[in-house]
Design an enzyme around this catalytic site. Structure first.
Site, PDB file in Angstrom:
ATOM      1  N   CYS A 277       0.804  -1.116  -0.059  1.00 38.88           N
ATOM      2  CA  CYS A 277       0.130  -0.118   0.084  1.00 38.88           C
ATOM      3  C   CYS A 277       0.888   1.322   0.036  1.00 38.88           C
ATOM      4  CB  CYS A 277      -0.851  -0.117   1.114  1.00 38.88           C
ATOM      5  SG  CYS A 277      -1.333  -1.532   1.825  1.00 38.88           S
ATOM      6  N   ARG A 306       6.124 -11.631   5.369  1.00 41.81           N
ATOM      7  CA  ARG A 306       5.526 -11.352   6.681  1.00 41.81           C
ATOM      8  C   ARG A 306       5.935 -12.281   7.819  1.00 41.81           C
ATOM      9  NH1 ARG A 306      -0.835 -10.222   5.323  1.00 41.81           N
ATOM     10  NH2 ARG A 306      -0.320  -8.425   3.814  1.00 41.81           N
ATOM     11  N   GLN A 324       1.191 -10.839  -3.887  1.00 39.83           N
ATOM     12  CA  GLN A 324      -0.140 -10.776  -3.758  1.00 39.83           C
ATOM     13  C   GLN A 324      -0.693 -10.183  -5.201  1.00 39.83           C
ATOM     14  OE1 GLN A 324      -1.827  -7.641  -0.910  1.00 39.83           O
ATOM     15  NE2 GLN A 324      -0.409  -8.487   0.439  1.00 39.83           N
ATOM     16  N   ASP A 326      -2.757  -7.697  -6.076  1.00 42.99           N
ATOM     17  CA  ASP A 326      -2.897  -6.487  -5.146  1.00 42.99           C
ATOM     18  C   ASP A 326      -3.386  -5.562  -6.027  1.00 42.99           C
ATOM     19  OD1 ASP A 326      -3.500  -5.224  -2.958  1.00 42.99           O
ATOM     20  OD2 ASP A 326      -1.178  -4.628  -2.577  1.00 42.99           O
ATOM     21  N   HIS A 328      -4.852  -1.290  -5.354  1.00 43.22           N
ATOM     22  CA  HIS A 328      -5.148   0.020  -4.615  1.00 43.22           C
ATOM     23  C   HIS A 328      -6.010   0.686  -5.373  1.00 43.22           C
ATOM     24  CE1 HIS A 328      -1.976  -1.816  -2.180  1.00 43.22           C
ATOM     25  NE2 HIS A 328      -2.962  -1.508  -1.065  1.00 43.22           N
ATOM     26  N   LYS A 412     -13.146  -4.628   6.376  1.00 40.91           N
ATOM     27  CA  LYS A 412     -12.733  -5.419   5.132  1.00 40.91           C
ATOM     28  C   LYS A 412     -13.778  -6.593   4.840  1.00 40.91           C
ATOM     29  CE  LYS A 412      -8.770  -8.242   7.077  1.00 40.91           C
ATOM     30  NZ  LYS A 412      -7.965  -9.032   6.739  1.00 40.91           N
ATOM     31  N   HIS A 458      -8.313  -1.451  -0.737  1.00 40.64           N
ATOM     32  CA  HIS A 458      -7.512  -2.137  -1.016  1.00 40.64           C
ATOM     33  C   HIS A 458      -8.078  -3.443  -1.252  1.00 40.64           C
ATOM     34  CE1 HIS A 458      -4.438  -0.484   1.998  1.00 40.64           C
ATOM     35  NE2 HIS A 458      -5.588   0.342   2.352  1.00 40.64           N
TER      36      HIS A 458
HETATM   37  C1  TSB Z   1      -5.112  -6.259  -0.497  1.00 41.11           C
HETATM   38  N1  TSB Z   1      -2.954  -4.324   2.045  1.00 41.11           N
HETATM   39  C2  TSB Z   1      -3.707  -5.137   1.497  1.00 41.11           C
HETATM   40  C3  TSB Z   1      -3.735  -5.443   0.281  1.00 41.11           C
HETATM   41  O1  TSB Z   1      -3.713  -4.191  -0.551  1.00 41.11           O
HETATM   42  C4  TSB Z   1      -3.421  -6.607   2.293  1.00 41.11           C
HETATM   43  O2  TSB Z   1      -2.301  -6.697   2.289  1.00 41.11           O
HETATM   44  N2  TSB Z   1      -4.320  -7.355   2.534  1.00 41.11           N
HETATM   45  S1  TSB Z   1      -4.215  -8.794   3.418  1.00 41.11           S
HETATM   46  O3  TSB Z   1      -3.305  -8.678   4.687  1.00 41.11           O
HETATM   47  O4  TSB Z   1      -5.467  -9.357   3.614  1.00 41.11           O
HETATM   48  O5  TSB Z   1      -3.416  -9.828   2.176  1.00 41.11           O
HETATM   49  C5  TSB Z   1      -3.938  -9.989   1.075  1.00 41.11           C
HETATM   50  C6  TSB Z   1      -4.299 -11.378   1.019  1.00 41.11           C
HETATM   51  O6  TSB Z   1      -2.836 -12.159   1.087  1.00 41.11           O
HETATM   52  C7  TSB Z   1      -5.093 -12.148   1.840  1.00 41.11           C
HETATM   53  O7  TSB Z   1      -6.392 -11.830   1.857  1.00 41.11           O
HETATM   54  C8  TSB Z   1      -4.787 -13.815   1.681  1.00 41.11           C
HETATM   55  O8  TSB Z   1      -5.358 -14.279   0.782  1.00 41.11           O
HETATM   56  C9  TSB Z   1      -3.108 -13.602   1.357  1.00 41.11           C
HETATM   57  N3  TSB Z   1      -2.355 -13.926   2.484  1.00 41.11           N
HETATM   58  C10 TSB Z   1      -2.181 -13.275   3.591  1.00 41.11           C
HETATM   59  N4  TSB Z   1      -1.290 -13.682   4.448  1.00 41.11           N
HETATM   60  C11 TSB Z   1      -0.481 -14.832   3.680  1.00 41.11           C
HETATM   61  C12 TSB Z   1       0.465 -15.706   3.794  1.00 41.11           C
HETATM   62  N5  TSB Z   1       1.113 -15.683   4.954  1.00 41.11           N
HETATM   63  N6  TSB Z   1       0.622 -16.536   2.947  1.00 41.11           N
HETATM   64  C13 TSB Z   1      -0.122 -16.657   1.639  1.00 41.11           C
HETATM   65  N7  TSB Z   1      -1.252 -15.744   1.613  1.00 41.11           N
HETATM   66  C14 TSB Z   1      -1.331 -14.723   2.399  1.00 41.11           C
HETATM   67 ZN    ZN Z   2      -3.168  -2.378   0.705  1.00 38.95          ZN
END
Ligand code: TSB
Ligand code: ZN
Length: 585
Positions: A277, A306, A324, A326, A328, A412, A458
């Site tokens: 983001c 992460r 992702q 992803d 925005h 969300k 997002h």
């Molecule tokens: C959608 N900032 C927002 C983005 O813009 C975001 O990061 N959202 S999130 O934290 O929900 O992550 C997005 C997606 O990543 C989740 O819906 C999930 O499907 C996937 N995700 C989250 N953590 C993991 C992980 N550790 N391993 C694999 N996929 C993951």
């Molecule tokens: Zn985001």
């Protein structure tokens, strides 16, 4: 699969069975000390300190045997209540129980323990009347678990089990577990050479093998095309950012425990990014925007890192390095509803393409008490949460609400799916955010030349390519739709001497058309090659023998089918190219 925790009778039984397990372990390993033994969705477990000893699956039969013996003996399970002082005295040799007791408030908790024969455990209860009722159980797995789930603490032995009223129920459940294991994407991913892991690379850091890379590339192409048609603009941004970037966004204050530690390079401090983001906020800020330009949709297939607990990482489903799908979306306040609806429509469209039917919408809200985790602005939260509810109701979508599951910047809508093994996970997500645009001082100019702040949505439709691949491998049991299959066609000449040339010609023709094709020219029996083709989950196997060579035809068989069809070479090529183009399921 049954959720033991939600079934009152089974929940009590399983809890009692955890005590039975502890008693048996105590008989076999007198030095054992016990932390907690809760009931979970899958049954029960107990965390046990064996003074440094590590148990393996091979130790299970002996423990089960001892449990059976105790159950047969049939002691009653008796409850005693005691004061905090009495409890402290009773367990004075046991640091784990002392830890639990010291945190109990004597004024509003009745401290109780339960005794069966020679074994007493601190416990709230309730329990079954006698251990005799605990006949139909099975210990499922042993793993290490940090005390209190904290990687800084020492490791305990966690033994999992399950208990039912009848042996038939237990058998049926074990059968279901076996089937689930076969559907587990970790097993399928290994068999089909989708991904691997290596200790030298690290936990939660899978390596995508050539077959997996094809699946991922196809998924990227697929969603890119959808987004392109919806006027998304795609970017590439670095997978690191400075600590200051994440201080500006608020991640540093509210998301730090999910981030890798910072690293120093010359005079800059970097973090591996956990989210994209902030980068996209800066991309937006790079231009001036008029109210007429909005919505602006910035998309990226973006690598994020992460910190996930080592016990939580799982194949491709929960990783520490992810990519992702992803984007925005920068919108005016009056566009929130419409844009949010478009995202939900895209989610539904994609799920239809993949035939995904078993999912739940979850409205993830903040926990208003948790001031640490969530950005503190009641008005902002109320406005955002109501906005999401409004749209969901307008859409007529069924959903459930989950307190404390929101992102730190806003509420969300998540889509929850159930993996073959383990708890539910989020696939798609769509999040409303009034905070980040303010923190990055983003603006657009209205029709009077006034600067206003946009709202950000997002969203990740496939979630991450990692998790989506895990999910789709389980949904399809590895038999991916033709367009997504790493190998689409396997050509098998019956006899290399007579049929290889024709097979090679066909192979080259298909390859030129961009079809992923293999030619199995090994000197093996046809039946053997056909079986292998099915094991590799190749959608089409083509058999080339005398008939085919003479009549310029192919005989094809679909994976998992016994039927062989003979058609002209041209018809087959047309059929296959159409099927791939239409992304038929
Ligand atoms: C959608 N900032 C927002 C983005 O813009 C975001 O990061 N959202 S999130 O934290 O929900 O992550 C997005 C997606 O990543 C989740 O819906 C999930 O499907 C996937 N995700 C989250 N953590 C993991 C992980 N550790 N391993 C694999 N996929 C993951
Ligand atoms: Zn985001």
């Amino acid at each position: 699969m049954i959720n033991i925790k939600e079934n009152e009778k089974l929940s009590i039984m399983n809890h009692s069975c955890a005590h039975l397990l502890a008693q048996a372990v105590k008989h076999l390993y007198p030095e054992a000390k016990f932390w907690v033994g809760p009931v979970v969705e899958e049954g029960f477990y107990y965390d046990i300190d064996l003074n440094g000893k590590t148990l393996t699956e091979e130790d299970i039969p002996a423990i089960e045997h001892e449990m059976k013996k105790i159950a047969k003996d049939g002691k009653r399970i008796v409850r005693h209540e005691l004061s905090k002082d009495e409890a402290l005295e009773m367990f004075k040799e046991d640091m784990y129980k002392l830890d639990l007791i010291s945190r109990m408030d004597e004024n509003d908790t009745v401290i109780s323990c339960y005794t069966q024969g020679d074994f007493t455990d601190l416990c709230r209860g309730p329990h079954v009347e006698t251990v005799k009722e605990l006949k139909n159980f099975k210990l499922l797995k042993i793993s290490g678990a940090y005390w209190k789930g904290d990687a800084k603490n020492h490791m305990l032995q966690r033994i999992y089990g399950i208990c039912f009223e009848t042996s038939e129920e237990l058998e049926a459940h074990l059968q279901e577990l076996e089937e689930a294991k076969d559907r587990d994407h970790r097993k399928i991913g290994k068999n089909l050479d989708i991904f691997m892991t290596h200790d030298l690379v690290g936990k939660g850091m899978p390596l995508w093998l050539p077959n997996g890379a094809i699946v991922r590339k196809e998924l990227e192409n697929y969603i890119y095309e959808k987004e392109r048609k919806l006027d998304y603009k795609h970017v590439y941004t670095p997978c690191v950012g400075t600590v200051d970037l994440y201080k500006t966004s608020g991640h540093w204050d509210h998301y730090k425990e999910n981030m890798f530690p910072k690293m120093q390079v010359d005079d800059e401090e970097f973090v591996l990014r956990p989210m994209n983001c902030p980068h996209h906020m800066l991309v937006y800020a790079n231009d001036l925007h008029s109210y007429r330009d909005l919505p602006i949709r910035i998309g990226e297939f973006a690598a994020d890192f992460r910190y996930e607990a080592s016990g939580a990482v799982k194949g491709l489903e929960r990783v520490r390095c992810m990519c992702q799908n992803d984007a925005h979306l920068f919108v005016r306040p009056d566009q929130i509803g419409e844009e949010f609806k478009k995202v939900v429509a895209l989610i539904l469209d994609v799920y239809k393409d993949f035939g995904i039917k078993d999912y739940k919408f979850r409205l993830s809200l903040r926990d208003p008490e948790d001031k640490e985790k969530y950005f503190d602005d009641d008005n902002m939260w109320n406005e955002a949460e109501n906005k999401l509810r409004e749209v969901l109701n307008e859409f007529g979508l069924e959903y459930f609400e989950a307190i404390g599951e929101a992102a730190f910047y806003g509420p969300k809508l998540d889509v929850e799916v159930k993996p073959a093994v383990g708890p539910e996970v989020t696939l798609s997500t769509c999040q409303l955010d009034f905070l980040l645009p303010r923190r990055f001082e983003l603006t657009y100019v209205d029709n009077e030349g006034k600067k206003l702040t946009p709202v950000v949505i997002h969203r990740a439709i496939l979630g991450t390519f990692d998790r989506f691949t895990a999910f789709i491998l389980e949904e399809t049991k590895g038999l991916l739709p033709l367009w997504l299959s790493p190998i689409q066609i396997n050509i098998i000449p019956v006899n290399n001497e007579y049929h290889l040339e024709y097979a090679e010609n066909l192979f080259n023709k298909l390859k030129d058309l961009g079809i992923r094709v293999e030619l199995d020219d090994r000197n093996e029996k046809l039946g053997y090659k056909m079986r292998e083709s099915v094991m590799k989950k190749i959608p089409y196997s083509i058999i080339i023998g005398n008939k085919e060579v003479e009549s310029n035809t192919v005989s094809y068989r679909k994976c998992m089918s016994d039927e062989t069809t003979n058609i002209s070479k041209e018809d087959f090529i047309n059929k296959i190219t159409e099927e791939i183009k239409n992304k038929a399921n």
